[in-house]
Design a protein around this motif. Structure first.
Motif, PDB file in Angstrom:
ATOM      1  N   THR A  14      -6.100  15.198   4.965  1.00  0.00           N
ATOM      2  CA  THR A  14      -5.801  13.940   5.591  1.00  0.00           C
ATOM      3  C   THR A  14      -4.280  13.664   5.687  1.00  0.00           C
ATOM      4  N   ILE A  15      -3.598  14.150   4.712  1.00  0.00           N
ATOM      5  CA  ILE A  15      -2.139  14.148   4.826  1.00  0.00           C
ATOM      6  C   ILE A  15      -1.309  14.758   6.266  1.00  0.00           C
ATOM      7  N   VAL A  16      -2.056  15.994   6.420  1.00  0.00           N
ATOM      8  CA  VAL A  16      -1.840  16.737   7.607  1.00  0.00           C
ATOM      9  C   VAL A  16      -2.085  15.961   8.902  1.00  0.00           C
ATOM     10  N   ASP A  17      -3.438  15.400   8.847  1.00  0.00           N
ATOM     11  CA  ASP A  17      -3.878  14.676   9.972  1.00  0.00           C
ATOM     12  C   ASP A  17      -2.949  13.636  10.406  1.00  0.00           C
ATOM     13  N   LEU A  18      -2.268  12.783   9.292  1.00  0.00           N
ATOM     14  CA  LEU A  18      -1.361  11.648   9.390  1.00  0.00           C
ATOM     15  C   LEU A  18      -0.284  12.277  10.038  1.00  0.00           C
ATOM     16  N   LEU A  19       0.206  13.443   9.581  1.00  0.00           N
ATOM     17  CA  LEU A  19       1.645  13.953  10.214  1.00  0.00           C
ATOM     18  C   LEU A  19       1.580  14.283  11.490  1.00  0.00           C
ATOM     19  N   ALA A  57      -0.844   6.361  -0.139  1.00  0.00           N
ATOM     20  CA  ALA A  57      -1.117   4.875   0.014  1.00  0.00           C
ATOM     21  C   ALA A  57      -2.849   4.919   0.230  1.00  0.00           C
ATOM     22  N   CYS A  58      -3.385   4.056  -0.584  1.00  0.00           N
ATOM     23  CA  CYS A  58      -4.923   3.801  -0.566  1.00  0.00           C
ATOM     24  C   CYS A  58      -5.291   2.639  -0.398  1.00  0.00           C
ATOM     25  N   GLU A  59      -6.434   2.474   0.628  1.00  0.00           N
ATOM     26  CA  GLU A  59      -7.364   1.195   0.561  1.00  0.00           C
ATOM     27  C   GLU A  59      -8.691   1.728  -0.153  1.00  0.00           C
ATOM     28  N   GLY A  60      -8.997   1.407  -1.278  1.00  0.00           N
ATOM     29  CA  GLY A  60     -10.093   1.677  -2.242  1.00  0.00           C
ATOM     30  C   GLY A  60      -9.963   3.407  -2.236  1.00  0.00           C
ATOM     31  N   GLU A  61     -10.950   4.018  -1.668  1.00  0.00           N
ATOM     32  CA  GLU A  61     -10.593   5.458  -1.931  1.00  0.00           C
ATOM     33  C   GLU A  61     -10.193   6.124  -0.679  1.00  0.00           C
ATOM     34  N   GLU A  62      -9.765   5.537   0.462  1.00  0.00           N
ATOM     35  CA  GLU A  62      -9.483   5.886   1.573  1.00  0.00           C
ATOM     36  C   GLU A  62      -8.019   6.099   1.645  1.00  0.00           C
ATOM     37  N   VAL A  63      -7.509   7.245   2.086  1.00  0.00           N
ATOM     38  CA  VAL A  63      -5.815   7.390   2.279  1.00  0.00           C
ATOM     39  C   VAL A  63      -5.462   7.098   3.600  1.00  0.00           C
ATOM     40  N   ILE A  64      -4.653   5.894   3.820  1.00  0.00           N
ATOM     41  CA  ILE A  64      -4.364   5.404   4.899  1.00  0.00           C
ATOM     42  C   ILE A  64      -2.774   5.604   5.240  1.00  0.00           C
ATOM     43  N   GLN A  84      15.849  10.850  -0.795  1.00  0.00           N
ATOM     44  CA  GLN A  84      15.360  11.256   0.537  1.00  0.00           C
ATOM     45  C   GLN A  84      14.051  11.065   0.912  1.00  0.00           C
ATOM     46  N   LEU A  85      13.668  10.241   1.645  1.00  0.00           N
ATOM     47  CA  LEU A  85      12.269   9.754   2.338  1.00  0.00           C
ATOM     48  C   LEU A  85      11.988  10.478   3.377  1.00  0.00           C
ATOM     49  N   GLU A  86      10.879  11.261   3.219  1.00  0.00           N
ATOM     50  CA  GLU A  86      10.371  12.064   4.374  1.00  0.00           C
ATOM     51  C   GLU A  86       8.907  11.936   4.661  1.00  0.00           C
ATOM     52  N   GLY A  87       8.485  12.218   5.961  1.00  0.00           N
ATOM     53  CA  GLY A  87       6.993  12.052   6.288  1.00  0.00           C
ATOM     54  C   GLY A  87       6.428  10.884   6.061  1.00  0.00           C
ATOM     55  N   VAL A  88       6.892   9.937   6.424  1.00  0.00           N
ATOM     56  CA  VAL A  88       6.277   8.599   6.013  1.00  0.00           C
ATOM     57  C   VAL A  88       5.263   8.084   7.472  1.00  0.00           C
ATOM     58  N   ARG A  89       4.271   7.906   6.998  1.00  0.00           N
ATOM     59  CA  ARG A  89       3.000   8.036   8.104  1.00  0.00           C
ATOM     60  C   ARG A  89       2.092   6.758   7.527  1.00  0.00           C
ATOM     61  N   VAL A  90       1.400   6.101   8.506  1.00  0.00           N
ATOM     62  CA  VAL A  90       0.385   5.168   8.108  1.00  0.00           C
ATOM     63  C   VAL A  90      -0.603   5.478   9.173  1.00  0.00           C
ATOM     64  N   SER A  91      -1.817   5.582   9.061  1.00  0.00           N
ATOM     65  CA  SER A  91      -2.832   5.686   9.904  1.00  0.00           C
ATOM     66  C   SER A  91      -2.932   4.781  11.206  1.00  0.00           C
ATOM     67  N   ALA A  92      -3.077   5.246  12.210  1.00  0.00           N
ATOM     68  CA  ALA A  92      -3.224   4.130  13.346  1.00  0.00           C
ATOM     69  C   ALA A  92      -4.078   2.997  13.229  1.00  0.00           C
ATOM     70  N   ASP A  93      -5.182   3.350  12.619  1.00  0.00           N
ATOM     71  CA  ASP A  93      -6.079   2.196  12.116  1.00  0.00           C
ATOM     72  C   ASP A  93      -5.372   1.011  11.335  1.00  0.00           C
ATOM     73  N   GLY A  96       0.345  -2.227  11.699  1.00  0.00           N
ATOM     74  CA  GLY A  96       0.486  -3.622  12.098  1.00  0.00           C
ATOM     75  C   GLY A  96      -0.033  -4.506  10.980  1.00  0.00           C
ATOM     76  N   ARG A  97      -0.598  -4.106   9.944  1.00  0.00           N
ATOM     77  CA  ARG A  97      -0.746  -4.972   8.598  1.00  0.00           C
ATOM     78  C   ARG A  97       0.033  -5.080   7.444  1.00  0.00           C
ATOM     79  N   GLY A  98       1.285  -4.431   7.611  1.00  0.00           N
ATOM     80  CA  GLY A  98       2.313  -4.514   6.743  1.00  0.00           C
ATOM     81  C   GLY A  98       2.224  -3.376   5.401  1.00  0.00           C
ATOM     82  N   ILE A  99       1.630  -2.286   5.916  1.00  0.00           N
ATOM     83  CA  ILE A  99       1.444  -1.099   4.998  1.00  0.00           C
ATOM     84  C   ILE A  99       2.628  -0.466   4.862  1.00  0.00           C
ATOM     85  N   GLY A 100       3.384  -0.364   5.962  1.00  0.00           N
ATOM     86  CA  GLY A 100       4.497   0.458   5.861  1.00  0.00           C
ATOM     87  C   GLY A 100       5.768  -0.247   4.997  1.00  0.00           C
ATOM     88  N   THR A 101       5.444  -1.542   5.206  1.00  0.00           N
ATOM     89  CA  THR A 101       6.549  -2.370   4.555  1.00  0.00           C
ATOM     90  C   THR A 101       6.274  -2.253   3.051  1.00  0.00           C
TER      91      THR A 101
END
Length: 150
Positions: A14-19, A57-64, A84-93, A96-101
């Motif tokens: 899942t992490i590689v998919d996000l990257l 970052a997870c919502e329930g069991e789902e890595v988002i 150093q902060l690297e590889g920050v990703r939020v799933s496309a779905d 826009g919901r404040g997850i990155g913040t």
């Protein structure tokens, strides 16, 4: 409810998919099955070093979302540590919901708890929306970053 935890090897696909889920990531990542051994080796190296944390970052069991936090000692800033902060990703779905913040708030809190004097990151110039996002979160474009690819 959004929660954060250390990544586990079962999260790696899942992490590689996000990257890989953007135009730049598609060029440099290999989101294929089975997952290439290079990712497993890198994951083991990160997990084996107490100065690196691979967080999901997870919502329930789902890595988002995912991000890597690296804690670096240095002589500058009077021997201050930095994160150093690297590889920050939020799933496309989930965008826009404040997850990155909330992910950044978590990272900054981890840096404070580790006694860091600053948090630094880079973002590709081809990602102007990411740059604006980080600046809205209080990050400042104080330096010009350079990379030398090998």
């Amino acid at each position: 409810m959004l929660t954060f935890r250390q990544a586990e090897e079962t999260d790696l696909e899942t992490i590689v998919d996000l990257l890989a889920d953007d135009p730049l990531g598609k060029k440099r990542e290999q989101a294929v099955r089975p997952i290439p051994l290079c990712y497993k080796k890198a994951f083991a190296a990160v997990q084996g070093d107490p100065n690196h944390e691979l967080i999901v970052a997870c919502e329930g069991e789902e890595v988002i979302g995912c991000m890597q936090l690296s804690f670096l000692p240095g002589l500058t800033y009077q021997g201050g540590w930095r994160m150093q902060l690297e590889g920050v990703r939020v799933s496309a779905d989930a965008r826009g919901r404040g997850i990155g913040t909330r992910m950044l708030a978590y990272a900054v809190d981890r840096a404070k708890k580790r006694g860091c004097v600053l948090v630094q990151l880079t973002t590709d110039k081809q990602r102007p929306r990411a740059l604006h996002f980080y600046m809205r979160q209080g990050f400042q474009a104080t330096h010009e970053g350079l990379k030398y690819f090998l």
